[in-house]
Design an enzyme around this catalytic site. Structure first.
Site, mmCIF file in Angstrom:
data_model
loop_
_atom_site.group_PDB
_atom_site.id
_atom_site.type_symbol
_atom_site.label_atom_id
_atom_site.label_comp_id
_atom_site.label_asym_id
_atom_site.label_seq_id
_atom_site.Cartn_x
_atom_site.Cartn_y
_atom_site.Cartn_z
ATOM 1 N N SER A 208 85.942 49.291 22.110
ATOM 2 C CA SER A 208 85.833 47.922 22.603
ATOM 3 C C SER A 208 86.434 47.758 24.008
ATOM 4 O O SER A 208 86.071 48.508 24.908
ATOM 5 C CB SER A 208 86.465 46.981 21.573
ATOM 6 O OG SER A 208 85.849 45.732 21.648
ATOM 7 N N LYS A 212 85.849 50.296 27.242
ATOM 8 C CA LYS A 212 85.560 50.028 28.660
ATOM 9 C C LYS A 212 86.571 50.850 29.480
ATOM 10 O O LYS A 212 86.235 51.491 30.484
ATOM 11 C CB LYS A 212 85.753 48.537 29.000
ATOM 12 C CG LYS A 212 85.011 47.545 28.094
ATOM 13 C CD LYS A 212 85.273 46.084 28.519
ATOM 14 C CE LYS A 212 85.139 45.041 27.433
ATOM 15 N NZ LYS A 212 83.888 44.856 26.767
ATOM 16 N N TRP A 299 77.099 41.393 20.151
ATOM 17 C CA TRP A 299 77.917 40.961 21.287
ATOM 18 C C TRP A 299 78.046 42.078 22.326
ATOM 19 O O TRP A 299 78.117 41.836 23.533
ATOM 20 C CB TRP A 299 79.297 40.525 20.754
ATOM 21 C CG TRP A 299 80.201 39.829 21.718
ATOM 22 C CD1 TRP A 299 81.464 40.210 22.066
ATOM 23 C CD2 TRP A 299 79.947 38.626 22.449
ATOM 24 N NE1 TRP A 299 82.008 39.319 22.954
ATOM 25 C CE2 TRP A 299 81.083 38.336 23.213
ATOM 26 C CE3 TRP A 299 78.844 37.758 22.530
ATOM 27 C CZ2 TRP A 299 81.180 37.225 24.052
ATOM 28 C CZ3 TRP A 299 78.936 36.647 23.368
ATOM 29 C CH2 TRP A 299 80.089 36.395 24.109
ATOM 30 N N HIS A 344 81.208 45.736 14.539
ATOM 31 C CA HIS A 344 82.076 46.133 15.639
ATOM 32 C C HIS A 344 83.362 46.759 15.084
ATOM 33 O O HIS A 344 84.186 46.064 14.488
ATOM 34 C CB HIS A 344 82.405 44.872 16.439
ATOM 35 C CG HIS A 344 83.179 45.108 17.684
ATOM 36 N ND1 HIS A 344 82.626 45.704 18.785
ATOM 37 C CD2 HIS A 344 84.463 44.834 18.008
ATOM 38 C CE1 HIS A 344 83.537 45.769 19.740
ATOM 39 N NE2 HIS A 344 84.660 45.264 19.289
HETATM 40 C C1 GCU Z 1 85.951 40.484 22.777
HETATM 41 C C2 GCU Z 1 85.363 40.689 24.148
HETATM 42 C C3 GCU Z 1 84.731 42.081 24.289
HETATM 43 C C4 GCU Z 1 85.709 43.150 23.859
HETATM 44 C C5 GCU Z 1 86.247 42.832 22.486
HETATM 45 C C6 GCU Z 1 87.359 43.767 22.014
HETATM 46 O O1 GCU Z 1 84.941 40.385 21.825
HETATM 47 O O2 GCU Z 1 84.437 39.668 24.389
HETATM 48 O O3 GCU Z 1 84.360 42.319 25.633
HETATM 49 O O4 GCU Z 1 85.093 44.407 23.902
HETATM 50 O O5 GCU Z 1 86.813 41.542 22.474
HETATM 51 O O6 GCU Z 1 87.995 44.418 22.814
HETATM 52 O O7 GCU Z 1 87.609 43.776 20.811
#
Ligand code: GCU
Length: 362
Positions: A208, A212, A299, A344
């Site tokens: 997540s 990134k 998402w 997720h």
């Molecule tokens: C949120 C956010 C995402 C991210 C995620 C996470 O949903 O919008 O960009 O990847 O959190 O880190 O769990």
């Protein structure tokens, strides 16, 4: 011009709606990374801080099969990050996975031995870190709580790694994700001092927002041997210009501290972005990369994550054909992608595949 340059150029020119990186070479890679730093994640100051790496404690677990340690990394004399390390016992120079964790090292296991850094429940995240599976496969695991490098809050960049440098900031200054990525490189460097680990075989991994971070850390720092992005979504492996799932405008609004201020310019103007995320993935070549999505994680835009990976693959001279179905994978070379069936998360099913790929490559 080498064949893979031609292939990459051809593949990207014909692809919509992504911009054409035109020429790909070590020089182009460097320039591309500079654009990502300036326009997306933010530029970090030069690395002139002191670093002290110290073994704090050690214990033996899993009937003596695993050695567990905590190391302290002190940066600039004032900021200390605590690294939790698991090593297969009795082995030297093993490959390692290095990743940040969301809520504290003590969330990996219930065992009270692990230093508790906050009020989160012990063992809360153990499903995400299958320590036995990883060490049984002959790998070390190294993790640090992301907050040790920068608390995940929009708090003015006064603390964490940002606080180690002069406070002057502008539109291209580093955000939290660059702070975390920079922290990962600091730890990777210190692993050279751990005889049980082969520091030339460190896989950077993240889920997540930390996925990134893993992509950005791995693209910037060529000493990472392999890069794994799990459900990283917007600002990770997903193409921004598709505008599916989380968008550039939305991510900057909800998480204003993650990126450089410059990234905000592209909210609702994704077509004017000078780079898109497939180019970040391509910057990892020729080292192996693994991108993964989850079928119900709309998402994070699974299709956008697959397309970016597919569009980057020619940088390795590889091709990925069509988007795999839930529970399936694409690619058996240095560029791999899978779509886990489910939500997720990062699960044992994901780790099994990452371990298989890492074993082949390292
Ligand atoms: C949120 C956010 C995402 C991210 C995620 C996470 O949903 O919008 O960009 O990847 O959190 O880190 O769990």
């Amino acid at each position: 011009m080498k064949l893979w340059i031609l292939l990459l150029t051809a593949s990207l020119v014909s692809a919509e709606p992504v911009s054409d990186p035109a020429k790909w070479s070590p020089e182009a890679r460097k320039k591309t990374l500079e654009v990502f730093a300036r326009e997306v994640y933010g530029v970090n100051p030069s690395d002139e801080v002191s670093r002290v790496w110290k073994l704090d404690r050690e214990s033996s677990i899993m009937e003596g099969k695993v050695v567990r340690r905590e190391y302290l990394l002190t940066l600039g004399g004032s900021l200390t990050a605590r690294a939790l390390v698991f090593l297969p016992a009795g082995k030297k120079a093993v490959p390692a996975f290095l990743g940040l964790n969301f809520r504290g090292n003590h969330t990996l296991e219930e065992d009270e031995w692990i230093t508790k850094s906050n009020e989160e429940a012990r063992g809360k995240a153990k499903g995400r870190w299958p320590v036995k599976m990883i060490t049984d496969a002959g790998f070390a695991l190294v993790t640090v709580h992301c907050d040790d490098f920068d608390p995940d809050e929009d708090d003015g960049f006064k603390n964490g790694v940002h606080g180690l440098f002069p406070p002057k900031r502008d539109e291209q200054s580093w955000g939290t994700i660059t702070g975390w990525a920079w922290g990962l490189s600091q730890v990777r460097e210190q692993l050279e001092k751990v005889a049980e680990i082969d520091a030339s075989k460190v896989v950077v991994i993240g889920h997540s927002r930390l996925g990134k971070t893993a992509l950005w850390a791995g693209a910037r720092d060529e000493k990472f041997a392999m890069v794994i992005s799990n459900n990283s979504g917007c600002g990770g492996a997903a193409l921004s210009q598709r505008k599916k799932g989380e968008t550039v405008a939305r991510i900057n609004q909800v998480f204003p501290h993650w990126f450089a201020k410059n990234f905000r310019k592209y909210g609702d103007k994704e077509e004017s972005l000078p780079v898109d995320q497939h180019q970040l993935i391509a910057c990892i070549a020729p080292r192996p990369v693994y991108v993964a999505s989850a079928s119900k994680d709309r998402w994070a835009d699974p299709e956008g994550e697959f397309l970016a990976t597919k569009m980057a693959a020619p940088a390795w001279g590889e091709t990925l054909s069509k988007m795999p179905g839930a529970g399936e994978s694409a690619g058996d070379g240095k560029v791999r992608y899978h779509l886990r069936d489910g939500k997720h998360n990062i699960t044992e099913w994901d780790w099994e595949r990452y371990l298989e790929a890492a074993k082949e490559h390292l």
